[in-house]
Design a protein around this motif. Structure first.
Motif, PDB file in Angstrom:
ATOM      1  N   VAL A  36       0.837  -1.131  -0.129  1.00  0.00           N
ATOM      2  CA  VAL A  36       0.036  -0.184  -0.109  1.00  0.00           C
ATOM      3  C   VAL A  36       0.853   1.067   0.027  1.00  0.00           C
ATOM      4  CG1 VAL A  36      -1.480   1.231   1.247  1.00  0.00           C
ATOM      5  CG2 VAL A  36      -1.972  -1.240   1.158  1.00  0.00           C
ATOM      6  N   ILE A  37       1.899   1.465   0.819  1.00  0.00           N
ATOM      7  CA  ILE A  37       2.747   2.458   0.964  1.00  0.00           C
ATOM      8  C   ILE A  37       3.642   2.791  -0.519  1.00  0.00           C
ATOM      9  CG2 ILE A  37       2.494   2.656   3.318  1.00  0.00           C
ATOM     10  CD1 ILE A  37       5.556   1.722   3.473  1.00  0.00           C
ATOM     11  N   GLU A  38       4.159   1.464  -0.873  1.00  0.00           N
ATOM     12  CA  GLU A  38       4.642   1.685  -2.100  1.00  0.00           C
ATOM     13  C   GLU A  38       3.902   1.962  -3.476  1.00  0.00           C
ATOM     14  OE1 GLU A  38       7.845  -1.159  -2.728  1.00  0.00           O
ATOM     15  OE2 GLU A  38       8.835  -0.795  -0.814  1.00  0.00           O
ATOM     16  N   PHE A  39       2.524   1.746  -3.188  1.00  0.00           N
ATOM     17  CA  PHE A  39       2.005   2.275  -4.343  1.00  0.00           C
ATOM     18  C   PHE A  39       1.747   3.699  -4.503  1.00  0.00           C
ATOM     19  CE2 PHE A  39      -2.439   3.763  -5.932  1.00  0.00           C
ATOM     20  CZ  PHE A  39      -2.532   3.183  -7.092  1.00  0.00           C
ATOM     21  N   PHE A  40       1.941   4.418  -3.366  1.00  0.00           N
ATOM     22  CA  PHE A  40       1.895   6.040  -3.370  1.00  0.00           C
ATOM     23  C   PHE A  40       3.198   6.453  -3.617  1.00  0.00           C
ATOM     24  CE2 PHE A  40      -1.947   4.872  -0.958  1.00  0.00           C
ATOM     25  CZ  PHE A  40      -2.787   5.348  -1.815  1.00  0.00           C
ATOM     26  N   ASP A  41       4.324   5.771  -3.039  1.00  0.00           N
ATOM     27  CA  ASP A  41       5.784   6.567  -3.337  1.00  0.00           C
ATOM     28  C   ASP A  41       6.624   5.229  -3.114  1.00  0.00           C
ATOM     29  OD1 ASP A  41       7.953   8.001  -3.609  1.00  0.00           O
ATOM     30  OD2 ASP A  41       7.628   8.647  -1.425  1.00  0.00           O
ATOM     31  N   ASP A  42       7.522   5.191  -4.215  1.00  0.00           N
ATOM     32  CA  ASP A  42       8.391   4.146  -4.205  1.00  0.00           C
ATOM     33  C   ASP A  42       9.667   4.299  -3.370  1.00  0.00           C
ATOM     34  OD1 ASP A  42       7.133   2.674  -6.310  1.00  0.00           O
ATOM     35  OD2 ASP A  42       8.121   3.479  -7.729  1.00  0.00           O
ATOM     36  N   ASP A  43       9.807   5.481  -2.969  1.00  0.00           N
ATOM     37  CA  ASP A  43      10.988   5.796  -2.094  1.00  0.00           C
ATOM     38  C   ASP A  43      10.706   5.743  -0.671  1.00  0.00           C
ATOM     39  OD1 ASP A  43      12.787   5.860  -4.212  1.00  0.00           O
ATOM     40  OD2 ASP A  43      12.407   7.975  -4.502  1.00  0.00           O
ATOM     41  N   ILE A  44       9.548   5.350  -0.451  1.00  0.00           N
ATOM     42  CA  ILE A  44       9.158   5.711   1.128  1.00  0.00           C
ATOM     43  C   ILE A  44      10.030   4.832   2.114  1.00  0.00           C
ATOM     44  CG2 ILE A  44       7.303   3.953   1.132  1.00  0.00           C
ATOM     45  CD1 ILE A  44       6.995   7.408   2.496  1.00  0.00           C
ATOM     46  N   VAL A  45      10.469   3.581   1.725  1.00  0.00           N
ATOM     47  CA  VAL A  45      11.241   2.823   2.752  1.00  0.00           C
ATOM     48  C   VAL A  45      12.709   3.369   2.790  1.00  0.00           C
ATOM     49  CG1 VAL A  45      12.252   0.628   3.211  1.00  0.00           C
ATOM     50  CG2 VAL A  45       9.960   0.755   2.226  1.00  0.00           C
ATOM     51  N   ASP A  46      13.236   3.886   1.792  1.00  0.00           N
ATOM     52  CA  ASP A  46      14.464   4.584   1.766  1.00  0.00           C
ATOM     53  C   ASP A  46      14.164   6.041   2.810  1.00  0.00           C
ATOM     54  OD1 ASP A  46      15.502   2.629   0.193  1.00  0.00           O
ATOM     55  OD2 ASP A  46      14.881   3.803  -1.787  1.00  0.00           O
ATOM     56  N   ILE A  47      13.250   6.747   2.606  1.00  0.00           N
ATOM     57  CA  ILE A  47      13.016   7.867   3.400  1.00  0.00           C
ATOM     58  C   ILE A  47      13.017   7.546   4.693  1.00  0.00           C
ATOM     59  CG2 ILE A  47      11.563   9.782   3.692  1.00  0.00           C
ATOM     60  CD1 ILE A  47      10.815   9.724   0.646  1.00  0.00           C
ATOM     61  N   ALA A  48      12.251   6.496   4.889  1.00  0.00           N
ATOM     62  CA  ALA A  48      12.082   6.091   6.451  1.00  0.00           C
ATOM     63  C   ALA A  48      13.338   5.644   7.107  1.00  0.00           C
ATOM     64  CB  ALA A  48      11.013   5.092   6.788  1.00  0.00           C
ATOM     65  N   ILE A  49      14.102   4.902   6.420  1.00  0.00           N
ATOM     66  CA  ILE A  49      15.406   4.389   6.862  1.00  0.00           C
ATOM     67  C   ILE A  49      16.536   5.399   7.089  1.00  0.00           C
ATOM     68  CG2 ILE A  49      17.653   3.022   6.315  1.00  0.00           C
ATOM     69  CD1 ILE A  49      15.488   0.979   5.022  1.00  0.00           C
ATOM     70  N   ALA A  50      16.357   6.747   6.314  1.00  0.00           N
ATOM     71  CA  ALA A  50      17.322   7.541   6.245  1.00  0.00           C
ATOM     72  C   ALA A  50      16.841   8.588   7.423  1.00  0.00           C
ATOM     73  CB  ALA A  50      17.123   8.515   4.807  1.00  0.00           C
ATOM     74  N   THR A  51      15.492   8.457   7.646  1.00  0.00           N
ATOM     75  CA  THR A  51      15.226   9.430   8.853  1.00  0.00           C
ATOM     76  C   THR A  51      15.618   8.753  10.064  1.00  0.00           C
ATOM     77  OG1 THR A  51      13.505  10.166   7.408  1.00  0.00           O
ATOM     78  CG2 THR A  51      13.224  10.595   9.940  1.00  0.00           C
ATOM     79  N   LEU A  52      15.712   7.350  10.206  1.00  0.00           N
ATOM     80  CA  LEU A  52      15.968   6.850  11.336  1.00  0.00           C
ATOM     81  C   LEU A  52      17.205   6.984  11.586  1.00  0.00           C
ATOM     82  CD1 LEU A  52      13.762   3.636  11.292  1.00  0.00           C
ATOM     83  CD2 LEU A  52      13.682   5.855  12.917  1.00  0.00           C
ATOM     84  N   GLN A  53      18.087   6.989  10.506  1.00  0.00           N
ATOM     85  CA  GLN A  53      19.962   7.038  10.642  1.00  0.00           C
ATOM     86  C   GLN A  53      20.296   8.545  11.037  1.00  0.00           C
ATOM     87  OE1 GLN A  53      21.095   5.264   7.201  1.00  0.00           O
ATOM     88  NE2 GLN A  53      20.735   3.238   7.857  1.00  0.00           N
ATOM     89  N   LEU A  54      19.302   9.444  11.251  1.00  0.00           N
ATOM     90  CA  LEU A  54      19.830  10.920  11.445  1.00  0.00           C
ATOM     91  C   LEU A  54      20.283  10.962  12.770  1.00  0.00           C
ATOM     92  CD1 LEU A  54      17.152  13.166   9.951  1.00  0.00           C
ATOM     93  CD2 LEU A  54      19.377  12.901   9.163  1.00  0.00           C
ATOM     94  N   LYS A  55      21.632  11.448  13.010  1.00  0.00           N
ATOM     95  CA  LYS A  55      22.109  11.616  14.257  1.00  0.00           C
ATOM     96  C   LYS A  55      22.293  12.849  15.130  1.00  0.00           C
ATOM     97  CE  LYS A  55      24.733   7.416  13.307  1.00  0.00           C
ATOM     98  NZ  LYS A  55      24.057   6.315  13.965  1.00  0.00           N
ATOM     99  N   THR A  56      21.427  13.515  14.815  1.00  0.00           N
ATOM    100  CA  THR A  56      21.323  14.862  15.478  1.00  0.00           C
ATOM    101  C   THR A  56      20.169  14.873  16.585  1.00  0.00           C
ATOM    102  OG1 THR A  56      19.493  15.770  13.887  1.00  0.00           O
ATOM    103  CG2 THR A  56      21.888  16.174  13.447  1.00  0.00           C
ATOM    104  N   ASN A  57      20.364  15.686  17.415  1.00  0.00           N
ATOM    105  CA  ASN A  57      19.357  16.054  18.823  1.00  0.00           C
ATOM    106  C   ASN A  57      18.475  16.900  18.503  1.00  0.00           C
ATOM    107  OD1 ASN A  57      20.380  13.775  19.845  1.00  0.00           O
ATOM    108  ND2 ASN A  57      22.158  14.893  20.752  1.00  0.00           N
TER     109      ASN A  57
END
Length: 87
Positions: free
Chosen positions: A60-81
């Motif tokens: 369902v989520i990749e139907f709307f955006d193919d890069d959504i998993v890459d965006i979520a993983i990149a957001t989780l890897q941010l190291k700022t406070n």
């Protein structure tokens, strides 16, 4: 005299096209399989149902955006406070 040279090549693969297996990208499959295998000792046979629910969610989520998993993983890897983000 006008001389025109031309070269033709076959387009083997598009550069922006994502690799997909059964309409899901590889990261979605890895997340689905690993999460169901990790939870299998706790859930038992319900881990198969959990696996299929995760697959449906990713479809369902990749139907709307193919890069959504890459965006979520990149957001989780941010190291700022930083708690507040300004656009």
């Amino acid at each position: 005299m006008l001389r025109i040279n031309s070269i033709q090549t076959d387009n083997i693969r598009e550069l922006t096209k994502k690799e997909k297996v059964l309409r899901l990208n590889l990261k979605s499959w890895v997340i689905s399989v690993m999460s169901s295998l990790i939870l299998q000792p706790h859930l038992g046979l319900y881990a198969f149902a959990f696996f299929f629910l995760i697959l449906i969610f990713f479809y369902v989520i990749e139907f709307f955006d193919d890069d959504i998993v890459d965006i979520a993983i990149a957001t989780l890897q941010l190291k700022t406070n930083i708690q507040i983000y300004y656009p």
